[in-house]
Design an enzyme around this catalytic site. Structure first.
Site, mmCIF file in Angstrom:
data_model
loop_
_atom_site.group_PDB
_atom_site.id
_atom_site.type_symbol
_atom_site.label_atom_id
_atom_site.label_comp_id
_atom_site.label_asym_id
_atom_site.label_seq_id
_atom_site.Cartn_x
_atom_site.Cartn_y
_atom_site.Cartn_z
ATOM 1 N N PRO A 17 0.849 -1.196 0.000
ATOM 2 C CA PRO A 17 0.000 0.000 0.000
ATOM 3 C C PRO A 17 0.879 1.239 0.000
ATOM 4 O O PRO A 17 1.777 1.362 0.839
ATOM 5 C CB PRO A 17 -0.792 -0.124 1.313
ATOM 6 C CG PRO A 17 0.015 -1.021 2.182
ATOM 7 C CD PRO A 17 0.795 -1.919 1.275
ATOM 8 N N CYS A 100 3.045 3.388 9.100
ATOM 9 C CA CYS A 100 3.258 4.701 8.493
ATOM 10 C C CYS A 100 3.730 5.718 9.532
ATOM 11 O O CYS A 100 3.106 5.858 10.588
ATOM 12 C CB CYS A 100 1.969 5.186 7.833
ATOM 13 S SG CYS A 100 2.161 6.787 7.011
#
Length: 335
Positions: A17, A100
């Protein structure tokens, strides 16, 4: 709907992703190069889906299967509600982002900062698992953050989160520095620790573990298969898909039919491009993901220039892509 075993087979090679990159147009393009690799969406935040009603962020093309959606969030009830929306739309897997490092993600108390709170992650995953019904829920994480000791933090994290019923993890083999490094720097500066990630497979043989970070070719991917269950490729799959996805079905999944050529992939995009243009999508939104296809080949620079300069112009369509493709010799060797 794909079964757990089907998705686990696909997870032998997956495309990460990537915010602003792995959108539905990119995934359709990648699917033309590999029928088997597992594709991930950009991260979609649970608050955007549940509170914001932004369910259009879950749109995808049926041809993308097997496809997984990555969620961001830290509230178990909200993540459960978001997971239910993903299941209703037919995704094959729901993944939680625990990797992240961006400031925006930290301010929402999710992403890599959750490495500090494996108990909360376990609670989130238990709620997501209940909501997911038959769909597998998974985690993508780092080996640690800031001053944590990865040798202590990572096994503790895997133990606590797997106790909530999670059986698949993708581990980015770098720490994340939440202060002092940008997200871009977090992809390069913290050193990779492949041996630590490999050792997790020995410590947790019952878990399905994939490794991510710094892997740039199919040869590099295969080097991890002696230990790991899967490999996730990120930026290399985006910037040089011809070297990482074309031939992946044959090299990784044992496909016996020949791989498509890069030219065939571009030509196979034409109907998709026409359909999206008819919906009002600008050509650049699609072709920006195709710029790296001919990396290392004669004509690659002209291919990129024609698409970069022309795709944003009003009325640009398939004819421009055909013009760009004509600049690349079909049977030229890769440098």
């Amino acid at each position: 709907m794909n079964t757990h075993s089907t998705i686990r087979k696909a997870a032998r090679l997956s495309v990460a992703p990537m915010m602003d990159w792995s959108d539905r147009h990119c995934r359709y393009f990648h699917r033309l190069m590999s029928r088997h690799a597992l594709l991930y969406t950009e991260m979609v935040t649970a608050p955007a889906l549940v509170r914001g009603g932004a369910v259009h962020l879950l749109d995808y093309n049926a041809e993308e299967h097997p496809v997984a959606v990555q969620l961001g969030g830290s509230d178990p009830k909200e993540l459960a509600a978001a997971t239910k929306l993903c299941v209703e739309r037919g995704y094959d897997e729901v993944n939680l982002n625990v990797g992240c490092p961006s400031d925006r993600v930290q301010s929402g108390t999710f992403g890599a900062v959750l490495m500090r709170d494996p108990t909360l992650v376990a609670d989130c995953m238990a709620a997501m698992k209940d909501a997911a019904q038959s769909i597998e829920v998974t985690v993508k994480c780092r080996i640690g953050v800031d001053d944590q000791s990865p040798e202590e933090v990572l096994p503790d994290f895997l133990e606590k989160v797997s106790a909530a019923g999670v059986e698949r993890f993708t581990i980015h083999a770098r720490k994340a520095w939440l202060k002092g490094l940008s997200p871009k720097e977090n992809r390069d500066i913290p050193p990779l620790d492949y041996p630590l990630v490999h050792s997790m497979k020995d410590a947790f043989p019952h878990l399905h573990l994939s490794i991510n970070g710094g892997i740039t070719s199919l040869d590099e991917a295969r080097a991890h298969f002696d230990v790991m269950d899967g490999v996730m490729i990120g930026r290399a799959a985006y910037h040089d898909p011809g070297n990482t996805l074309l031939g992946a079905d044959q090299a990784i999944f044992g496909e016996t039919t020949p791989a498509p050529t890069a030219h065939e992939v571009v030509e196979a995009m034409y109907p998709y491009i026409e359909a999206r243009l008819a919906e009002g999508v600008r050509l650049h939104a699609i072709t920006r993901h195709m710029l790296g296809l001919f990396t290392g080949r004669p004509g690659a620079r002209k291919w990129r220039r024609i698409l970069s300069e022309g795709a944003t112009r009003p009325g640009a369509g398939v004819a421009l892509v055909e013009e760009a493709l004509s600049s690349v010799p079909e049977h030229a060797p890769v440098d």
